[in-house]
Write a protein that holds these residues in place. Structure first.
Motif, short mmCIF file in Angstrom:
data_model
loop_
_atom_site.label_atom_id
_atom_site.label_comp_id
_atom_site.label_asym_id
_atom_site.label_seq_id
_atom_site.Cartn_x
_atom_site.Cartn_y
_atom_site.Cartn_z
N HIS A 1 11.40 -4.16 4.58
CA HIS A 1 10.23 -5.04 4.48
C HIS A 1 8.92 -4.24 4.45
O HIS A 1 8.76 -3.25 5.16
CB HIS A 1 10.20 -5.99 5.68
CG HIS A 1 9.00 -6.89 5.71
ND1 HIS A 1 8.78 -7.88 4.77
CD2 HIS A 1 7.93 -6.92 6.55
CE1 HIS A 1 7.65 -8.50 5.03
NE2 HIS A 1 7.11 -7.94 6.11
N VAL A 2 8.00 -4.71 3.62
CA VAL A 2 6.66 -4.14 3.53
C VAL A 2 5.65 -5.27 3.75
O VAL A 2 5.59 -6.22 2.97
CB VAL A 2 6.41 -3.48 2.16
CG1 VAL A 2 4.99 -2.95 2.08
CG2 VAL A 2 7.40 -2.35 1.92
N ALA A 3 4.87 -5.17 4.82
CA ALA A 3 3.88 -6.20 5.14
C ALA A 3 2.66 -6.08 4.22
O ALA A 3 2.36 -4.99 3.71
CB ALA A 3 3.45 -6.06 6.60
N PRO A 4 1.94 -7.18 4.01
CA PRO A 4 0.74 -7.13 3.17
C PRO A 4 -0.27 -6.08 3.63
O PRO A 4 -0.91 -5.41 2.80
CB PRO A 4 0.17 -8.55 3.28
CG PRO A 4 1.37 -9.40 3.56
CD PRO A 4 2.27 -8.57 4.41
N ALA A 5 -0.44 -5.91 4.95
CA ALA A 5 -1.38 -4.91 5.45
C ALA A 5 -0.96 -3.51 5.07
O ALA A 5 -1.81 -2.64 4.83
CB ALA A 5 -1.50 -5.03 6.98
N LEU A 6 0.35 -3.28 5.00
CA LEU A 6 0.85 -1.96 4.61
C LEU A 6 0.56 -1.71 3.12
O LEU A 6 0.21 -0.60 2.73
CB LEU A 6 2.35 -1.88 4.90
CG LEU A 6 3.03 -0.50 4.98
CD1 LEU A 6 3.25 0.11 3.62
CD2 LEU A 6 2.24 0.44 5.89
N VAL A 7 0.72 -2.75 2.30
CA VAL A 7 0.38 -2.63 0.88
C VAL A 7 -1.11 -2.32 0.73
O VAL A 7 -1.52 -1.51 -0.11
CB VAL A 7 0.75 -3.91 0.12
CG1 VAL A 7 0.32 -3.81 -1.35
CG2 VAL A 7 2.24 -4.17 0.20
N ASP A 8 -1.94 -2.95 1.57
CA ASP A 8 -3.38 -2.64 1.56
C ASP A 8 -3.61 -1.16 1.82
O ASP A 8 -4.49 -0.54 1.18
CB ASP A 8 -4.11 -3.47 2.62
CG ASP A 8 -4.15 -4.96 2.29
OD1 ASP A 8 -3.93 -5.30 1.10
OD2 ASP A 8 -4.38 -5.76 3.21
N TYR A 9 -2.86 -0.59 2.75
CA TYR A 9 -3.01 0.83 3.09
C TYR A 9 -2.62 1.72 1.92
O TYR A 9 -3.32 2.69 1.59
CB TYR A 9 -2.16 1.14 4.32
CG TYR A 9 -2.26 2.57 4.80
CD1 TYR A 9 -3.50 3.21 4.94
CD2 TYR A 9 -1.11 3.29 5.13
CE1 TYR A 9 -3.58 4.52 5.39
CE2 TYR A 9 -1.18 4.60 5.58
CZ TYR A 9 -2.41 5.21 5.70
OH TYR A 9 -2.50 6.50 6.14
N ARG B 1 14.55 1.82 10.80
CA ARG B 1 13.70 0.64 10.82
C ARG B 1 13.93 -0.22 9.59
O ARG B 1 14.22 0.30 8.51
CB ARG B 1 12.22 1.05 10.89
CG ARG B 1 11.78 1.60 12.24
CD ARG B 1 10.26 1.75 12.28
NE ARG B 1 9.80 2.73 11.30
CZ ARG B 1 9.76 4.05 11.52
NH1 ARG B 1 10.15 4.53 12.68
NH2 ARG B 1 9.32 4.86 10.58
N ASP B 2 13.76 -1.53 9.76
CA ASP B 2 13.89 -2.44 8.61
C ASP B 2 12.54 -2.86 8.07
O ASP B 2 12.44 -3.79 7.28
CB ASP B 2 14.72 -3.67 9.00
CG ASP B 2 14.07 -4.49 10.11
OD1 ASP B 2 13.03 -4.05 10.64
OD2 ASP B 2 14.60 -5.56 10.44
N MET B 3 11.48 -2.18 8.49
CA MET B 3 10.15 -2.43 7.94
C MET B 3 9.37 -1.12 7.92
O MET B 3 9.62 -0.22 8.72
CB MET B 3 9.40 -3.49 8.75
CG MET B 3 9.07 -3.09 10.17
SD MET B 3 8.10 -4.35 11.04
CE MET B 3 6.58 -4.30 10.08
N VAL B 4 8.45 -1.03 6.97
CA VAL B 4 7.64 0.18 6.81
C VAL B 4 6.44 0.10 7.74
O VAL B 4 5.78 -0.95 7.84
CB VAL B 4 7.18 0.34 5.35
CG1 VAL B 4 6.30 1.58 5.20
CG2 VAL B 4 8.38 0.43 4.42
N ILE C 1 -6.21 3.76 8.84
CA ILE C 1 -4.91 3.09 8.97
C ILE C 1 -5.15 1.64 9.39
O ILE C 1 -5.95 1.39 10.30
CB ILE C 1 -4.03 3.81 10.01
CG1 ILE C 1 -3.77 5.24 9.57
CG2 ILE C 1 -2.72 3.06 10.21
CD1 ILE C 1 -3.01 6.06 10.59
N PRO C 2 -4.47 0.69 8.76
CA PRO C 2 -4.70 -0.73 9.13
C PRO C 2 -4.19 -1.03 10.54
O PRO C 2 -3.29 -0.38 11.02
CB PRO C 2 -3.90 -1.49 8.07
CG PRO C 2 -2.86 -0.52 7.59
CD PRO C 2 -3.51 0.82 7.66
#
Length: 312
Positions: free
Chosen positions: A222-230, A269-272, A311-312
């Motif tokens: 999983h990649v959260a929107p905040a991580l994509v922002d980063y 981990r299952d998320m970045v 970093i977000p």
């Protein structure tokens, strides 16, 4: 990582791969982890360093540990594209041309000293690396799956080298350097078993199905929107920075996200998280960012840019 996570795979085979790689390449756990992450993200790997520090050994070790078909190609200035891709030869008995596959038709291809070949030969790898296929005489032939190119190159300051063009460099997901071992690792290597003999006796520690499952699992991290922002902020910073000719392309941004997913998977981990992006950023970005002052990659400038992005 447990069965409740989206990946739903056992990490034991991947950890076994890393453990065996560390037996071959002493004192370089981060570099071997990056190499495996590159494969899991379905990218290709460029290793740049002086001769004799283990570039070729790492390629052999990866293929042996993963149990994949392996071909090594020594690039030279007189090498032709047909030496890599293959050639069609007329068969008198069948009255037709018969294709003789070149070494590129392998699961792991070591392009050794790739920058000693001419640009024409270097470019023969472009379609193979991007499309995972080869077109010759009007016919398209699929390459094996997985297909992983590991290219080594000597520093461009050495005699007889041809710098890789930007389009070729962009096909490599990661670029790493091994560097000299520390004193303890070098001593263990000097007193230990010969690496060539170890490679001959190496056994695969992961099945092809397990490797394929791991590659599919990377895409489900999983990649959260905040991580994509980063990720976007990092890429935007490279495009706006006055230190570089060009910033990271959309292909590089996709590669950065894929590499971060693979790094997260290896960490269980299952998320970045942002630390995953930071861990792979230099390997993904440095060879794509040529400094205006020297027209060469400058790792210290890339590190400075990364540190400046919040970093977000």
């Amino acid at each position: 990582m447990n069965a409740a996570t989206p990946s739903r795979i056992s990490l034991a085979p991947l950890h076994a791969v890393l453990a065996q790689l560390d037996d071959f390449i002493l004192g370089k756990p981060r570099e071997t982890r990056l190499a495996l992450a590159c494969l899991l993200a379905r990218g290709h790997l460029l290793i740049e360093d002086v001769p004799g520090v283990g570039k070729t050994t790492l390629a052999h070790a990866l293929a042996a540990t993963l149990g994949l078909a392996f071909q090594r190609v020594q690039f030279t200035s007189d090498m032709l594209p047909a030496d890599l891709i293959g050639v069609s030869i007329y068969d008198r008995d069948s009255h037709a041309f018969r294709f003789h596959a070149g070494p590129v038709f392998s699961q792991v291809v070591l392009a050794d000293e790739i920058n000693r070949a001419t640009p024409k030969t270097q470019s023969a790898l472009l379609e193979a690396m991007e499309e995972r296929q080869v077109t010759l005489d009007g016919e398209t032939r699929e390459l094996p799956d997985p297909f992983f190119v590991i290219a080594t190159q000597n520093p461009s300051s050495q005699i007889g080298t041809f710098p890789l063009p930007e389009s070729q460099l962009d096909r490599f997901l990661m670029r790493i350097t091994l560097g000299y071992p520390d004193a303890a690792a070098e001593r263990a290597m000097l007193l230990g078993e010969d690496r060539r003999e170890m490679l001959r006796d190496a056994k695969p520690v992961i099945s092809l199905a397990e490797l394929a499952d791991s590659q599919h699992a990377v895409r489900r991290v999983h990649v959260a929107p905040a991580l994509v922002d980063y990720v976007q902020a990092l890429c935007r910073a490279t495009r706006e920075a006055p230190d570089f000719h060009n910033g990271l392309s959309p292909r590089a941004a996709l590669g950065l996200l894929a590499a971060a997913r693979a790094w997260a998977l290896l960490a269980g981990r299952d998320m970045v998280i942002p630390e995953d992006v930071q861990a792979v950023f230099a390997a993904v970005a440095t060879h794509r960012l040529l400094a205006r002052a020297s027209n060469r990659p400058q790792p210290e400038l890339v590190a400075k840019l990364q540190a400046a992005v919040a970093i977000p």
